[in-house]
Design a protein around this motif. Structure first.
Motif, short mmCIF file in Angstrom:
data_model
loop_
_atom_site.label_atom_id
_atom_site.label_comp_id
_atom_site.label_asym_id
_atom_site.label_seq_id
_atom_site.Cartn_x
_atom_site.Cartn_y
_atom_site.Cartn_z
N GLU A 195 0.83 -1.20 0.00
CA GLU A 195 0.00 0.00 0.00
C GLU A 195 0.87 1.26 0.00
N ALA A 196 1.95 1.23 0.79
CA ALA A 196 2.86 2.38 0.84
C ALA A 196 3.54 2.59 -0.51
N ILE A 197 3.90 1.51 -1.18
CA ILE A 197 4.50 1.62 -2.51
C ILE A 197 3.51 2.24 -3.48
N LEU A 198 2.26 1.78 -3.44
CA LEU A 198 1.25 2.28 -4.37
C LEU A 198 1.06 3.78 -4.22
N VAL A 199 0.89 4.24 -2.99
CA VAL A 199 0.63 5.66 -2.76
C VAL A 199 1.82 6.50 -3.23
N GLU A 200 3.03 6.08 -2.87
CA GLU A 200 4.21 6.85 -3.29
C GLU A 200 4.43 6.74 -4.79
N ALA A 201 4.08 5.60 -5.38
CA ALA A 201 4.23 5.43 -6.83
C ALA A 201 3.32 6.38 -7.58
N ILE A 202 2.08 6.53 -7.13
CA ILE A 202 1.15 7.45 -7.79
C ILE A 202 1.65 8.88 -7.64
N ASP A 203 2.09 9.24 -6.43
CA ASP A 203 2.63 10.58 -6.21
C ASP A 203 3.84 10.82 -7.11
N TYR A 204 4.71 9.81 -7.22
CA TYR A 204 5.89 9.96 -8.07
C TYR A 204 5.49 10.13 -9.53
N GLY A 205 4.53 9.33 -9.99
CA GLY A 205 4.10 9.45 -11.38
C GLY A 205 3.54 10.83 -11.69
N ILE A 206 2.77 11.39 -10.75
CA ILE A 206 2.22 12.74 -10.93
C ILE A 206 3.34 13.77 -10.90
N ASP A 207 4.28 13.62 -9.94
CA ASP A 207 5.42 14.53 -9.87
C ASP A 207 6.23 14.51 -11.16
N ASN A 208 6.47 13.29 -11.66
CA ASN A 208 7.25 13.10 -12.87
C ASN A 208 6.62 13.86 -14.04
N PHE A 223 -8.93 0.91 -4.31
CA PHE A 223 -7.68 0.56 -3.64
C PHE A 223 -7.04 1.67 -2.82
N LEU A 224 -7.58 2.88 -2.86
CA LEU A 224 -6.99 3.98 -2.10
C LEU A 224 -7.91 4.42 -0.98
N SER A 225 -7.32 4.91 0.08
CA SER A 225 -8.11 5.46 1.19
C SER A 225 -8.77 6.76 0.74
N GLU A 226 -9.79 7.18 1.48
CA GLU A 226 -10.45 8.44 1.14
C GLU A 226 -9.46 9.61 1.21
N LYS A 227 -8.57 9.57 2.20
CA LYS A 227 -7.57 10.62 2.34
C LYS A 227 -6.68 10.70 1.10
N ASP A 228 -6.21 9.53 0.63
CA ASP A 228 -5.34 9.52 -0.54
C ASP A 228 -6.10 9.89 -1.81
N ARG A 229 -7.35 9.46 -1.93
CA ARG A 229 -8.16 9.84 -3.09
C ARG A 229 -8.30 11.35 -3.17
N LYS A 230 -8.57 11.98 -2.04
CA LYS A 230 -8.72 13.43 -2.02
C LYS A 230 -7.40 14.13 -2.36
N HIS A 231 -6.31 13.57 -1.84
CA HIS A 231 -4.99 14.15 -2.11
C HIS A 231 -4.68 14.14 -3.60
N PHE A 232 -4.84 12.98 -4.23
CA PHE A 232 -4.53 12.88 -5.65
C PHE A 232 -5.54 13.63 -6.50
N GLY A 233 -6.81 13.59 -6.08
CA GLY A 233 -7.85 14.32 -6.80
C GLY A 233 -7.59 15.81 -6.81
N LYS A 234 -7.12 16.33 -5.69
CA LYS A 234 -6.83 17.77 -5.61
C LYS A 234 -5.67 18.14 -6.52
N ARG A 235 -4.64 17.30 -6.56
CA ARG A 235 -3.50 17.59 -7.43
C ARG A 235 -3.91 17.63 -8.91
N LEU A 236 -4.74 16.66 -9.31
CA LEU A 236 -5.18 16.61 -10.70
C LEU A 236 -6.15 17.75 -11.01
N ASP A 237 -7.01 18.08 -10.05
CA ASP A 237 -7.94 19.20 -10.24
C ASP A 237 -7.19 20.51 -10.41
N ASN A 238 -6.13 20.71 -9.64
CA ASN A 238 -5.36 21.95 -9.75
C ASN A 238 -4.78 22.11 -11.15
#
Length: 230
Positions: free
Chosen positions: A75-88, A139-154
């Motif tokens: 789970e920790a890999i998944l969350v950081e992997a998505i963040d990394y992909g967005i950062d990339n 597969f993601l927690s509500e907290k992580d969904r909101k985090h990634f959703g906000k980044r993409l919305d921005n």
């Protein structure tokens, strides 16, 4: 599920094509990035539920217990992997873009967005699967969904604001519809573009920029990348 070896050509391509942002100098830092890129590729290819820590470890040449020295869980890999992909992606598309004149920013973002999708097709498609809302819901927690959703919305609203500059509030089509249409056009290039096809990468990007200009009802791009109303 295919054997580990069956997917490695996909994974290797994703690692090679995805490593476009300057990597950490330390061996540990480089291995963490390799793990993340491998996880992005494996989850996109096989699905999250069938991608185990053992599978990820095998693909990067580690023993499973050693992988836990880098990440405590899948789970920790998944969350950081998505963040990394967005950062990339954002590092490639948005770096210093606000230093350009506002009239040029939309098409500079478009050029970079398209270029990323054409040059890094494998990792781009894999990233798309991980940020899909249905995947996130499963597969993601509500907290992580909101985090990634906000980044993409921005990012989406940044483009929307630039679209509004061109189409105005009185456009017969809602500026958000226009925004979503042009972004979908840019994104889909990663799926249909054939590097061995008739058009070169540069020609394909230029064609897509012309189509974007037409959707925005502006004239063909000038050499300085600014635009004029049609």
């Amino acid at each position: 599920m295919p054997a580990d070896e069956a997917a490695l050509s996909y994974v290797s391509q994703a690692i090679d094509e995805g490593a476009i942002v300057e990597q950490p100098d330390t061996a540990a830092g480089k291995m963490r990035i390799r793990i993340l890129l491998t996880a992005i590729a494996l989850v996109a290819e096989r699905g999250y539920e069938t991608c185990s820590m053992r599978t990820i470890a095998s693909a990067v040449g580690l023993r499973a217990p050693t992988l836990y020295n880098y990440y405590p869980s899948k789970e920790a890999i998944l969350v950081e992997a998505i963040d990394y992909g967005i950062d990339n992606f954002f590092s490639y598309v948005l770096k210093d873009v606000d230093q350009k004149p506002r009239s040029e920013r939309l098409f500079e973002i478009a050029r970079r967005h398209i270029d990323y999708k054409l040059r890094h097709q494998v990792i781009a498609r894999a990233n798309d699967r991980l940020i899909d809302p249905q995947f996130a819901k499963l597969f993601l927690s509500e907290k992580d969904r909101k985090h990634f959703g906000k980044r993409l919305d921005n990012y989406r609203y940044k483009i929307h604001d630039l679209v509004k500059d061109l189409v105005g509030d009185r456009s017969p089509v809602d500026p958000m519809f226009v925004t979503l249409s042009i972004m979908n056009q840019w994104d889909r290039a990663a799926y249909w573009y054939n590097p061995k096809g008739k058009r070169s990468h540069a020609e394909t990007a230029e064609q897509l920029l012309i189509l974007t200009a037409r959707l925005l009802s502006v004239s063909t791009l000038r050499s300085d990348r600014s635009v004029q109303r049609a």
